[in-house]
Design an enzyme around this catalytic site. Sequence first.
Site, PDB file in Angstrom:
ATOM      1  N   LYS A  16     -13.634  -0.143  -5.262  1.00  0.00           N
ATOM      2  CA  LYS A  16     -14.814   0.162  -4.438  1.00  0.00           C
ATOM      3  C   LYS A  16     -15.884   0.888  -5.260  1.00  0.00           C
ATOM      4  CE  LYS A  16     -12.471   0.617   0.048  1.00  0.00           C
ATOM      5  NZ  LYS A  16     -12.082   1.584   1.102  1.00  0.00           N
ATOM      6  N   GLU A  41       0.798  -1.225   0.000  1.00  0.00           N
ATOM      7  CA  GLU A  41       0.000   0.000   0.000  1.00  0.00           C
ATOM      8  C   GLU A  41       0.830   1.273   0.000  1.00  0.00           C
ATOM      9  OE1 GLU A  41      -3.870   0.080   2.112  1.00  0.00           O
ATOM     10  OE2 GLU A  41      -3.123  -1.707   3.150  1.00  0.00           O
ATOM     11  N   HIS A  96       9.138 -26.187   5.218  1.00  0.00           N
ATOM     12  CA  HIS A  96       8.562 -27.416   4.674  1.00  0.00           C
ATOM     13  C   HIS A  96       8.023 -27.215   3.254  1.00  0.00           C
ATOM     14  CE1 HIS A  96       8.735 -29.675   8.511  1.00  0.00           C
ATOM     15  NE2 HIS A  96       8.681 -28.457   9.022  1.00  0.00           N
TER      16      HIS A  96
END
Length: 329
Positions: free
Chosen positions: A322, A216, A232
């Site tokens: 948005k 951001e 792993h």
Amino acid sequence: MGKEINLDSQDMKKAIDQLPSQIAEAYKMGDYIRVDKPVDKIVIIGMGGSAIAGDILQSYIANVPVTVIRDYNIPDWIDEKTLVFASSYSGNTEETISAYREARKKKALIVVITSGGRLLKLAQDEKTQIVLIPKFMQPRNAVAYMFFPMLSALENAKLLKSQDTAVRQTINALKKEGYEKIAKDLLEKNYNKIPIIYSSNKFSSIAYRWKTQFNENAKVMAFSHAFPELDHNAIMGFEHLIGHFHVIFLKSDLDHKRIQKRMDITEKLIRRKTTVTSLNIKGENYLSQLFTAIHIGDLTTYFLALRYRIDPSPVDYIEELKKEMGPYL
């Protein structure tokens, strides 16, 4: 970097520098929150910068189950014995509003943390307890206001012993000098690189915070992962490495001894393929280590944005998304 500071249209640097005073103010904001019935689990509802505080609380609290929900819906197991913090800095986060409404139906004990918007109006109309925090900053710069009221509310609920000493030590640690030098050194190492942040599970919320701040503030791709799980799987990605990366290890003396050994060995192995910075997190207690690490990450990503000649505050893609999503009823 004197001239480049003009790129900071919303004075983000001031908000970053005010973290110690923000903590002092925010810690008092939950004093009047009352939990007057038994609670056996804690849920934080939020998105983006508003949810990060929940991640930190989940790391910090060990005596009660803590779950962070980033979604429109909530699990079926939420009930009357669930303490729910509905956190939305703007108060208009549609996922949080949706989940808040579901939590109301389940008769959970709810505390709203917001600076305004629709969530504030809903909470006022429904007589939900509210922590009203300051406006006029980016949500990601309000992490202290989202986190510390929860801490004091949990003290009131007798779910947490007094944090006065830890909070005071955290504030004092953040007032020390030297953080900007660390941040500016780090920004140069990450310039034109893709940052990868590694930590223990104890600090995975902070590694993720760094990742999102790179996204951001500096508007670059970044990744985070935690030990021991990354040993792993993710470690194998360095065998046939494609791209230009810089790996940051967040290390603490609070980490399990075997985790510390894993970090040292993993760092040695991946130095064969890419550049690495090992950052030893300092602090008198866990809380101070969490927030000094946050502070260094915030400064690093801020200065990296200026190095790229980017304004760190605007999040244009998020705002465009948005707008295209349209209103949420």
